[in-house]
Design a protein around this motif. Structure first.
Motif, PDB file in Angstrom:
ATOM      1  N   SER A 190      34.095 -47.028 -23.613  1.00  0.00           N
ATOM      2  CA  SER A 190      33.073 -47.021 -22.558  1.00  0.00           C
ATOM      3  C   SER A 190      33.455 -47.940 -21.414  1.00  0.00           C
ATOM      4  O   SER A 190      33.260 -47.602 -20.235  1.00  0.00           O
ATOM      5  CB  SER A 190      31.710 -47.423 -23.127  1.00  0.00           C
ATOM      6  N   GLY A 191      34.015 -49.091 -21.718  1.00  0.00           N
ATOM      7  CA  GLY A 191      34.453 -49.998 -20.657  1.00  0.00           C
ATOM      8  C   GLY A 191      35.622 -49.423 -19.881  1.00  0.00           C
ATOM      9  O   GLY A 191      35.669 -49.504 -18.652  1.00  0.00           O
ATOM     10  N   ALA A 192      36.571 -48.820 -20.605  1.00  0.00           N
ATOM     11  CA  ALA A 192      37.741 -48.235 -19.956  1.00  0.00           C
ATOM     12  C   ALA A 192      37.359 -47.083 -19.041  1.00  0.00           C
ATOM     13  O   ALA A 192      38.013 -46.848 -18.014  1.00  0.00           O
ATOM     14  CB  ALA A 192      38.742 -47.760 -21.008  1.00  0.00           C
ATOM     15  N   ASP A 193      36.290 -46.368 -19.384  1.00  0.00           N
ATOM     16  CA  ASP A 193      35.869 -45.233 -18.562  1.00  0.00           C
ATOM     17  C   ASP A 193      35.376 -45.672 -17.183  1.00  0.00           C
ATOM     18  O   ASP A 193      35.320 -44.856 -16.254  1.00  0.00           O
ATOM     19  CB  ASP A 193      34.776 -44.439 -19.274  1.00  0.00           C
ATOM     20  N   MET A 201      38.360 -42.505 -11.564  1.00  0.00           N
ATOM     21  CA  MET A 201      38.101 -42.165 -10.172  1.00  0.00           C
ATOM     22  C   MET A 201      36.645 -41.794  -9.928  1.00  0.00           C
ATOM     23  O   MET A 201      36.153 -41.846  -8.809  1.00  0.00           O
ATOM     24  CB  MET A 201      39.003 -41.002  -9.737  1.00  0.00           C
ATOM     25  N   ALA A 202      35.956 -41.377 -10.992  1.00  0.00           N
ATOM     26  CA  ALA A 202      34.562 -40.956 -10.892  1.00  0.00           C
ATOM     27  C   ALA A 202      33.872 -41.276 -12.211  1.00  0.00           C
ATOM     28  O   ALA A 202      34.542 -41.460 -13.238  1.00  0.00           O
ATOM     29  CB  ALA A 202      34.476 -39.459 -10.597  1.00  0.00           C
ATOM     30  N   PRO A 203      32.540 -41.358 -12.216  1.00  0.00           N
ATOM     31  CA  PRO A 203      31.827 -41.619 -13.470  1.00  0.00           C
ATOM     32  C   PRO A 203      32.066 -40.502 -14.476  1.00  0.00           C
ATOM     33  O   PRO A 203      32.276 -39.349 -14.107  1.00  0.00           O
ATOM     34  CB  PRO A 203      30.354 -41.675 -13.039  1.00  0.00           C
ATOM     35  N   PRO A 204      32.008 -40.813 -15.778  1.00  0.00           N
ATOM     36  CA  PRO A 204      32.234 -39.784 -16.789  1.00  0.00           C
ATOM     37  C   PRO A 204      31.073 -38.794 -16.853  1.00  0.00           C
ATOM     38  O   PRO A 204      29.925 -39.171 -16.625  1.00  0.00           O
ATOM     39  CB  PRO A 204      32.332 -40.587 -18.090  1.00  0.00           C
ATOM     40  N   PRO A 205      31.370 -37.538 -17.143  1.00  0.00           N
ATOM     41  CA  PRO A 205      30.306 -36.552 -17.327  1.00  0.00           C
ATOM     42  C   PRO A 205      29.584 -36.811 -18.638  1.00  0.00           C
ATOM     43  O   PRO A 205      29.988 -37.671 -19.428  1.00  0.00           O
ATOM     44  CB  PRO A 205      31.065 -35.222 -17.356  1.00  0.00           C
ATOM     45  N   ALA A 206      28.539 -36.062 -18.897  1.00  0.00           N
ATOM     46  CA  ALA A 206      27.771 -36.251 -20.124  1.00  0.00           C
ATOM     47  C   ALA A 206      28.626 -36.035 -21.362  1.00  0.00           C
ATOM     48  O   ALA A 206      28.484 -36.731 -22.366  1.00  0.00           O
ATOM     49  CB  ALA A 206      26.573 -35.302 -20.139  1.00  0.00           C
ATOM     50  N   THR A 207      29.530 -35.076 -21.274  1.00  0.00           N
ATOM     51  CA  THR A 207      30.421 -34.793 -22.396  1.00  0.00           C
ATOM     52  C   THR A 207      31.861 -34.819 -21.900  1.00  0.00           C
ATOM     53  O   THR A 207      32.206 -34.135 -20.944  1.00  0.00           O
ATOM     54  CB  THR A 207      30.133 -33.409 -23.006  1.00  0.00           C
ATOM     55  N   VAL A 208      32.705 -35.624 -22.569  1.00  0.00           N
ATOM     56  CA  VAL A 208      34.110 -35.737 -22.195  1.00  0.00           C
ATOM     57  C   VAL A 208      34.966 -35.218 -23.335  1.00  0.00           C
ATOM     58  O   VAL A 208      34.800 -35.654 -24.479  1.00  0.00           O
ATOM     59  CB  VAL A 208      34.497 -37.209 -21.913  1.00  0.00           C
ATOM     60  N   ALA A 268      45.968 -36.100  -7.202  1.00  0.00           N
ATOM     61  CA  ALA A 268      44.913 -35.956  -8.195  1.00  0.00           C
ATOM     62  C   ALA A 268      43.575 -35.692  -7.516  1.00  0.00           C
ATOM     63  O   ALA A 268      43.291 -36.230  -6.448  1.00  0.00           O
ATOM     64  CB  ALA A 268      44.823 -37.234  -9.034  1.00  0.00           C
ATOM     65  N   LYS A 269      42.768 -34.849  -8.131  1.00  0.00           N
ATOM     66  CA  LYS A 269      41.434 -34.574  -7.595  1.00  0.00           C
ATOM     67  C   LYS A 269      40.502 -35.732  -7.926  1.00  0.00           C
ATOM     68  O   LYS A 269      40.681 -36.429  -8.919  1.00  0.00           O
ATOM     69  CB  LYS A 269      40.891 -33.268  -8.174  1.00  0.00           C
ATOM     70  N   SER A 270      39.502 -35.940  -7.074  1.00  0.00           N
ATOM     71  CA  SER A 270      38.564 -37.041  -7.285  1.00  0.00           C
ATOM     72  C   SER A 270      37.556 -36.665  -8.365  1.00  0.00           C
ATOM     73  O   SER A 270      36.390 -36.386  -8.087  1.00  0.00           O
ATOM     74  CB  SER A 270      37.855 -37.384  -5.967  1.00  0.00           C
ATOM     75  N   ALA A 271      38.002 -36.620  -9.591  1.00  0.00           N
ATOM     76  CA  ALA A 271      37.147 -36.269 -10.719  1.00  0.00           C
ATOM     77  C   ALA A 271      37.464 -37.211 -11.867  1.00  0.00           C
ATOM     78  O   ALA A 271      38.498 -37.895 -11.868  1.00  0.00           O
ATOM     79  CB  ALA A 271      37.389 -34.825 -11.133  1.00  0.00           C
ATOM     80  N   PHE A 272      36.575 -37.243 -12.839  1.00  0.00           N
ATOM     81  CA  PHE A 272      36.784 -38.141 -13.968  1.00  0.00           C
ATOM     82  C   PHE A 272      37.928 -37.662 -14.852  1.00  0.00           C
ATOM     83  O   PHE A 272      38.010 -36.497 -15.217  1.00  0.00           O
ATOM     84  CB  PHE A 272      35.511 -38.236 -14.811  1.00  0.00           C
ATOM     85  N   ASP A 273      38.815 -38.566 -15.187  1.00  0.00           N
ATOM     86  CA  ASP A 273      39.776 -38.367 -16.263  1.00  0.00           C
ATOM     87  C   ASP A 273      40.203 -39.749 -16.738  1.00  0.00           C
ATOM     88  O   ASP A 273      39.791 -40.759 -16.172  1.00  0.00           O
ATOM     89  CB  ASP A 273      40.974 -37.498 -15.830  1.00  0.00           C
ATOM     90  N   ARG A 274      40.994 -39.784 -17.763  1.00  0.00           N
ATOM     91  CA  ARG A 274      41.375 -41.064 -18.359  1.00  0.00           C
ATOM     92  C   ARG A 274      42.835 -41.419 -18.079  1.00  0.00           C
ATOM     93  O   ARG A 274      43.468 -42.123 -18.851  1.00  0.00           O
ATOM     94  CB  ARG A 274      41.072 -41.033 -19.854  1.00  0.00           C
TER      95      ARG A 274
END
Length: 264
Positions: A193-196, A200-207, A222-228
Motif C-alpha cells: 500500500s505504501g509503495a503504491d 503515476m496515478a492512484p491505484p484503482p479499486a482492483t489491481v 508511459a501513459k499517465s495511469a497506475f502501474d507498479r
C-alpha cells in the motif's frame, strides 16, 4: 551583550552563505548524461528529478526513453547522440554517463529482449568501454525495482539483471550505483500500500497482482495511469535521492554539485 551575540551569530550565517556561494563558483562545470528506459525518462521516471537536484554548474541531459532496452537504445541510433556529446566536449571538466537498463531486456518483449547470459552483459560492457574511449566516466546503474508484492514480500524480478550490471561495472572499472538494492529495500519496508503511492496515478479499486510488465512497459512514453513500474512525483523524488546518495558515496567530489551538498 545580547545584541553582540546576535551580531556574531548573524556574521557566522553570512560567512557560511558566502563560503557556500564561493564553493559553487569554484566547482568546475560538469555534465551528466542519462541513458536508460522509462523508469529514468521524463514524465515516467526519476531522471528529471535527479537533474533538478544539481547546481547550475551541472549540465544534465536526460536521453532516457520509454520502452528501450540495452539493445534497442543503440539500434535506434540514440547512443549516437551520447557519442556526439562526448566528442564535442561541451566545455565541461567531466562528463558522467549514467546507463540503466534491464526492464525491457527481460524475456517476452521482442525485438527488445536480450539474452541475460550472452547479450546483456556485452551491451552494458560496451556502453562503459565506449564512454571511456571518448573521455567520459561510465556509471552503470542497476535497474529500479518494480513494486509488486507476493504476500508480504517484494517480487524482485530484476535481481538477475542487477547482478549482471554489478559484474560488468567491476569488470570495466565503471562507477556502480546500486539503485536496485536501494529501491528494493525501501519498497519492501513500505509494503504494497505504501509503495503504491509512488505510482503515476492512484491505484484503482482492483489491481491485477502482479500486473504483467510486458503490457505496461510498451515501447514509447508511459501513459499517465497506475502501474507498479513507473513513478509519479513522489516516487521520482524518492528514487532520485537514492541515486544522489549513491553518486556521492561512489564519487565524493560530486557532493559539491548537488544543491543540498550531497545530503538528501
Amino acid at each position: 551583550m545580547k545584541s553582540r551575540v546576535i551580531a556574531v551569530a548573524a556574521l557566522a550565517v553570512l560567512c557560511g552563505l558566502a563560503a557556500a556561494a564561493e564553493s559553487d563558483t569554484d566547482a568546475a562545470p560538469i555534465r551528466v548524461i542519462l541513458v536508460g528506459d522509462s523508469t529514468m525518462a521524463t514524465k515516467s521516471g526519476y531522471g528529471d528529478a535527479l537533474c533538478a537536484r544539481f547546481t547550475p554548474q551541472v549540465s544534465c541531459v536526460n536521453l532516457a526513453r520509454g520502452g528501450r532496452s540495452s539493445k534497442s537504445f543503440r539500434e535506434e541510433g540514440r547512443w549516437d547522440e551520447v557519442e556526439r556529446l562526448l566528442r564535442g566536449g561541451g566545455g565541461v571538466k567531466t562528463t558522467y554517463v549514467l546507463v540503466q537498463f534491464g526492464h525491457n531486456d527481460q524475456p517476452g518483449k521482442p525485438p527488445r529482449s536480450t539474452d541475460l547470459v550472452t547479450e546483456f552483459p556485452t551491451n552494458m560492457a560496451r556502453y562503459a568501454q565506449e564512454t571511456k574511449a571518448l573521455g567520459g566516466v561510465p556509471v552503470l546503474v542497476t535497474p529500479l525495482t518494480r513494486r509488486s508484492f507476493k504476500g508480504d514480500y517484494l517480487r524482485d524480478d530484476l535481481a538477475p539483471w542487477a547482478a549482471v550490471t554489478r559484474k560488468m561495472a567491476r569488470q570495466e572499472g565503471a562507477v556502480l550505483l546500486d539503485l536496485n538494492a536501494d529501491s528494493a529495500a525501501a519498497v519492501q519496508a513500505m509494503g504494497q500500500s505504501g509503495a503504491d503511492t509512488l505510482a503515476m496515478a492512484p491505484p484503482p479499486a482492483t489491481v491485477p497482482t502482479p500486473a504483467d510488465p510486458n503490457k505496461v512497459e510498451v515501447a514509447g512514453a508511459a501513459k499517465s495511469a497506475f502501474d507498479r513500474t513507473h513513478v509519479g512525483e513522489k516516487g521520482a523524488n524518492l528514487f532520485a535521492g537514492m541515486v544522489e546518495r549513491e553518486m556521492v558515496q561512489a564519487i565524493p567530489g560530486m557532493a559539491a554539485y548537488f544543491k543540498d551538498g550531497g545530503k538528501p
